[in-house]
Design an enzyme around this catalytic site. Structure first.
Site, short mmCIF file in Angstrom:
data_model
loop_
_atom_site.label_atom_id
_atom_site.label_comp_id
_atom_site.label_asym_id
_atom_site.label_seq_id
_atom_site.Cartn_x
_atom_site.Cartn_y
_atom_site.Cartn_z
N ASP A 272 0.83 -1.19 0.00
CA ASP A 272 0.00 0.00 0.00
C ASP A 272 0.87 1.25 0.00
O ASP A 272 2.09 1.19 0.13
CB ASP A 272 -0.99 -0.01 1.16
CG ASP A 272 -0.31 0.03 2.52
OD1 ASP A 272 0.63 0.81 2.71
OD2 ASP A 272 -0.74 -0.73 3.42
N VAL A 273 0.22 2.40 -0.15
CA VAL A 273 0.95 3.65 -0.38
C VAL A 273 1.84 4.02 0.80
O VAL A 273 2.89 4.65 0.61
CB VAL A 273 -0.06 4.78 -0.69
CG1 VAL A 273 -0.94 5.05 0.51
CG2 VAL A 273 0.64 6.05 -1.13
#
Length: 422
Positions: A272-273
């Site tokens: 994820d980011v």
């Protein structure tokens, strides 16, 4: 341009409107339709009026050329109001001027340029081509042993005979050749846009190197895995996303990586980011599917920093299983990595065999602990090298790729040794 003319265009709004002092507005004699006698001044002053005591241009000299950013003339013979931004050469219509007109109905009132942020107008300014993303740097290593160099050279030149390549599904072959995604290719097949050997294709058809394929009337040169794929180890940074197209315009890992000339990069799993660490990327869809499939249970090891501390009972419960909103989750191993005794943060190493969205973070949140940093340090038998810094990548040589393919149970072309996977 005379000094008086320069000062004319810089008069403050309070002195040029003629509203505060009660004086009637003076017509600009230099504009068409503004009076019977032109003043001889050729330079338009936009939405600023000319003071009475401004010196006139000398007689007998040609009027200066009109500014390229002068306001256009409306049907009434007056120039439309323009808010000049002193930082740009072209006229800019500010949001403040529009609000003033809507409120007071004075179409000739001007608002001075301001440095204050204007959200709507500023957003429009940022629209356009995306900023250029700096490419990731390649990790420089010393040359390996000569026997590894020789073996890599032999593997690089090795090609598999097309007659030994087994047919695969049509949509898969088209997607691997860069025509489009599998889902899009399935839609094309259903719509009758794809033909194989002159006949309209159907879902479930398989093609091999000897087949002729066309898409919407255009011949397609299918690409076949006749050699070892490429594999890259990338140290992902926080803020980057693992996707090919982002509607928000954020930086993707594929923007940072080198281009794959004759194939397409496929990420093995996702981060994820807000997660950094090891990300494996390859040109082999079979290798990516093999390593991501839950049935093969490849380990994923993370280094986790949390605000707080786990108890022994909580660590045991994590290894037994925790019920989350999307089903049970379990850590294969949880170990304390350490941290400053006087600090509030603690580091832990966890091993998990699933790749569900934010699973590690949600496991700690289940016990009321917030993850402040998450780094993937290992995927399967491939660990994150200490020398590979954030934003750098390392491409495996052919000998290393062959070892990965063998460990994953695949041949050099990506075929499963114990069975086929389409």
């Amino acid at each position: 341009m005379s000094k008086g003319q320069r000062n004319t265009s810089r008069q403050p709004v309070a002195r040029v409107r003629g509203q505060e002092s009660g004086q009637p507005r003076q017509p600009d004699m230099g504009r068409s339709g503004g009076g019977s006698k032109p003043s001889g001044r050729g330079k338009p002053t936009g939405n600023f009026l000319t003071p009475r005591n401004a010196p006139a241009a000398p007689q007998g000299k040609p009027a200066p050329a009109a500014r390229r950013d002068a306001a256009p003339i409306n049907p009434e013979g007056r120039r439309a109001p323009v808010n000049y931004d002193t930082r740009r050469a072209a006229p800019v219509r500010g949001e403040a001027a529009l609000q003033h007109e809507r409120r007071f109905g004075n179409k000739n009132a001007a608002m001075p340029a301001t440095d204050a942020p204007q959200p709507e107008f500023g957003k429009a300014r940022r629209e356009g081509p995306a900023p250029k993303v700096q490419r990731a740097k390649k990790l420089a290593l010393r040359a390996p042993k000569q026997e590894i160099v020789d073996r890599s050279a032999r593997l690089r030149e090795t090609r598999v005979d097309y007659s030994k390549i087994e047919p695969i599904r049509l949509q898969k072959a088209l997607a691997a050749s860069g025509v489009g995604s599998r889902r899009e290719m399935e839609e094309w097949i259903e719509a009758g846009f794809i033909t194989v050997n002159g006949k309209k294709a159907a879902l479930g058809d398989k093609v091999g190197p000897q087949d002729r394929v066309t898409a919407k009337g255009n011949p397609i040169k299918l690409k076949w895995a006749d050699r070892l794929p490429r594999v890259i180890m990338y140290h992902k940074q926080e803020g980057e996303i693992v996707t090919r197209d982002d509607p928000e315009g954020r930086v993707t890992v594929f923007d940072r990586l080198p281009q794959a000339k004759s194939s397409r990069w496929v990420a093995i799993g996702r981060l994820d980011v807000n997660t950094s660490g090891l990300l494996l990327i390859t040109t082999s869809g079979e290798l990516a599917n093999r390593m991501m499939h839950p049935s093969f249970e490849f380990d994923r090891e993370y280094s986790v920093r949390v605000l707080g501390e786990l108890t022994r009972e909580q660590m045991q419960e994590m290894t037994k299983g925790v019920e989350l909103e999307d089903g049970p989750a379990v850590f294969q191993r949880v170990s304390e990595k350490g941290g400053a005794e006087e600090g509030a943060n603690r580091w832990y190493n966890v091993v998990i065999r699933e790749g569900r969205n934010r699973e590690v973070r949600r496991m700690f949140e289940h016990f009321g602990l917030t993850v402040s940093r998450l780094i993937r340090v290992r995927f399967g038998n491939i660990g994150l090298p200490p020398r590979l810094k954030r934003g750098q990548y390392y491409e495996l040589n052919e000998a290393e790729v062959a070892a990965v393919m063998k460990w994953a149970g695949l041949t050099a072309t990506g075929q499963a040794k114990t069975g086929k996977r389409d």
